[in-house]
Design a protein around this motif. Structure first.
Motif, PDB file in Angstrom:
ATOM      1  N   VAL A  86      68.912   8.160 -60.551  1.00 42.22           N
ATOM      2  CA  VAL A  86      69.326   6.779 -60.823  1.00 42.22           C
ATOM      3  C   VAL A  86      68.603   5.788 -59.919  1.00 42.22           C
ATOM      4  O   VAL A  86      68.115   4.749 -60.378  1.00 42.22           O
ATOM      5  N   MET A  87      68.506   6.109 -58.627  1.00 47.15           N
ATOM      6  CA  MET A  87      67.921   5.162 -57.679  1.00 47.15           C
ATOM      7  C   MET A  87      66.469   4.817 -57.993  1.00 47.15           C
ATOM      8  O   MET A  87      66.081   3.644 -57.920  1.00 47.15           O
ATOM      9  N   PRO A  88      65.616   5.783 -58.345  1.00 46.07           N
ATOM     10  CA  PRO A  88      64.239   5.397 -58.701  1.00 46.07           C
ATOM     11  C   PRO A  88      64.162   4.432 -59.882  1.00 46.07           C
ATOM     12  O   PRO A  88      63.305   3.543 -59.913  1.00 46.07           O
ATOM     13  N   ILE A  89      65.071   4.594 -60.842  1.00 45.18           N
ATOM     14  CA  ILE A  89      65.088   3.667 -61.985  1.00 45.18           C
ATOM     15  C   ILE A  89      65.496   2.277 -61.531  1.00 45.18           C
ATOM     16  O   ILE A  89      64.918   1.266 -61.956  1.00 45.18           O
ATOM     17  N   ILE A  90      66.487   2.209 -60.648  1.00 43.80           N
ATOM     18  CA  ILE A  90      66.926   0.910 -60.130  1.00 43.80           C
ATOM     19  C   ILE A  90      65.786   0.224 -59.377  1.00 43.80           C
ATOM     20  O   ILE A  90      65.546  -0.978 -59.538  1.00 43.80           O
ATOM     21  N   VAL A  91      65.081   0.991 -58.553  1.00 42.69           N
ATOM     22  CA  VAL A  91      63.948   0.425 -57.803  1.00 42.69           C
ATOM     23  C   VAL A  91      62.862  -0.053 -58.760  1.00 42.69           C
ATOM     24  O   VAL A  91      62.259  -1.118 -58.566  1.00 42.69           O
ATOM     25  N   ALA A  92      62.608   0.718 -59.812  1.00 42.57           N
ATOM     26  CA  ALA A  92      61.570   0.347 -60.776  1.00 42.57           C
ATOM     27  C   ALA A  92      61.896  -0.971 -61.468  1.00 42.57           C
ATOM     28  O   ALA A  92      60.996  -1.769 -61.762  1.00 42.57           O
ATOM     29  N   THR A  93      63.184  -1.216 -61.715  1.00 45.53           N
ATOM     30  CA  THR A  93      63.553  -2.475 -62.380  1.00 45.53           C
ATOM     31  C   THR A  93      63.246  -3.692 -61.510  1.00 45.53           C
ATOM     32  O   THR A  93      63.072  -4.800 -62.034  1.00 45.53           O
ATOM     33  N   GLN A  94      63.174  -3.492 -60.200  1.00 46.50           N
ATOM     34  CA  GLN A  94      62.922  -4.625 -59.313  1.00 46.50           C
ATOM     35  C   GLN A  94      61.468  -5.083 -59.347  1.00 46.50           C
ATOM     36  O   GLN A  94      61.143  -6.158 -58.857  1.00 46.50           O
ATOM     37  N   SER A  95      60.569  -4.273 -59.912  1.00 46.22           N
ATOM     38  CA  SER A  95      59.164  -4.670 -60.022  1.00 46.22           C
ATOM     39  C   SER A  95      58.921  -5.568 -61.232  1.00 46.22           C
ATOM     40  O   SER A  95      57.841  -6.139 -61.373  1.00 46.22           O
ATOM     41  N   VAL A  96      59.923  -5.681 -62.104  1.00 40.65           N
ATOM     42  CA  VAL A  96      59.796  -6.541 -63.291  1.00 40.65           C
ATOM     43  C   VAL A  96      60.124  -7.977 -62.884  1.00 40.65           C
ATOM     44  O   VAL A  96      61.208  -8.228 -62.349  1.00 40.65           O
ATOM     45  N   PRO A  97      59.211  -8.943 -63.102  1.00 37.81           N
ATOM     46  CA  PRO A  97      59.508 -10.339 -62.748  1.00 37.81           C
ATOM     47  C   PRO A  97      60.711 -10.849 -63.540  1.00 37.81           C
ATOM     48  O   PRO A  97      60.720 -10.804 -64.768  1.00 37.81           O
ATOM     49  N   LYS A  98      61.726 -11.304 -62.827  1.00 35.40           N
ATOM     50  CA  LYS A  98      62.950 -11.742 -63.512  1.00 35.40           C
ATOM     51  C   LYS A  98      62.722 -12.987 -64.356  1.00 35.40           C
ATOM     52  O   LYS A  98      63.408 -13.197 -65.358  1.00 35.40           O
ATOM     53  N   THR A  99      61.767 -13.822 -63.949  1.00 33.81           N
ATOM     54  CA  THR A  99      61.490 -15.014 -64.762  1.00 33.81           C
ATOM     55  C   THR A  99      60.947 -14.627 -66.133  1.00 33.81           C
ATOM     56  O   THR A  99      61.130 -15.358 -67.106  1.00 33.81           O
ATOM     57  N   ALA A 100      60.284 -13.466 -66.213  1.00 33.71           N
ATOM     58  CA  ALA A 100      59.778 -13.005 -67.503  1.00 33.71           C
ATOM     59  C   ALA A 100      60.910 -12.533 -68.404  1.00 33.71           C
ATOM     60  O   ALA A 100      60.777 -12.551 -69.639  1.00 33.71           O
TER      61      ALA A 100
END
Length: 250
Positions: A86-100
């Motif tokens: 679960v944690m690697p997926i959560i970390v991966a989501t943080q690389s997505v620009p939230k403004t996008a």
């Protein structure tokens, strides 16, 4: 509270006012503090009418992030599956620009409060997950083993040992999260809104009305400071049993 921050802020305002006046900086570039103060007064009804919207979106997003963060942090901290999958997926989501993602949230949830709340939560939940998981793991294994030998169940260990030990970490994360939630609410209002301080800022930019823009930014900063203060007071009450030096070290 020390008077030094107030004196420094007052000095910076005086320097700002003097430079704008001496250099004859156009109003549409950088307004003088006196112009911002004038806008705060003359447009007070307009600004105050839009403030509750942003405040609601900020706190609704923060509470949603808190619920999601706690729900994810517990399995991440206490299970191998949570830590390794679960944690690697959560970390991966943080690389997505939230403004996008903001336009996507508008498509999914419409133009009401929902996309702004989701945007605020999307920015705010990560520090809660990371800090709370760290706090839940911070208990010494020997203490857990000792409680187990005394007949404590996993639930007892969690409620009486892990959770109290993790509270300082949780409140530290909440202080960061409430600031990020404010940013998220403003970003969401930039994409699609008919009210809120983000909407005011966007309209002011389009009209080259920098005095109103800075006045709205000042109110956003004030909301952030007040919200941070609320979390700080809650922390003092919740951790009144803990020595102040220990809380500060966390």
């Amino acid at each position: 509270m020390s008077a030094r921050p107030w004196l420094l802020a007052a000095g910076l305002i005086v320097v700002w006012e003097a430079l704008v006046q001496l250099l004859d900086v156009p109003l549409y570039l950088i307004p003088a503090p006196s112009a911002i103060a004038g806008s705060l007064w003359s447009d007070r009804a307009y600004l105050l009418a839009n403030t509750p919207t942003t405040l609601f979106e900020t706190w609704a997003g923060f509470l949603l992030a808190l619920a999601i963060g706690i729900g994810l942090a517990i399995p991440v901290a206490l299970t191998r599956f949570g830590e390794e999958a679960v944690m690697p997926i959560i970390v991966a989501t943080q690389s997505v620009p939230k403004t996008a993602l903001a336009p996507v949230f508008v498509v999914w949830f419409g133009f009401g409060f929902a996309p702004k709340i989701v945007m605020a939560a999307a920015l705010a939940f990560f520090p809660i997950v990371v800090n709370l998981a760290r706090g839940l793991r911070a208990v010494e294994p020997e203490i857990v083993q000792y409680m187990t030998t005394l007949g404590a169940t996993r639930r007892d260990v969690f409620l009486r040992l892990r959770l109290p030990a993790a509270l300082p970490y949780l409140f530290s994360a909440m202080k960061v999260a409430i600031s990020l939630s404010t940013v998220g609410a403003i970003v969401g209002e930039f994409i699609g809104a008919s009210s809120g301080l983000g909407y005011v800022i966007l309209r002011a930019i389009n009209n080259y009305d920098t005095a109103v823009m800075f006045a709205a930014l000042l109110l956003v900063s004030l909301l952030g400071v007040l919200s941070y203060g609320v979390i700080t007071q809650l922390e003092k009450r919740a951790l009144s049993w803990q020595p102040e030096s220990a809380a500060a070290s966390v």
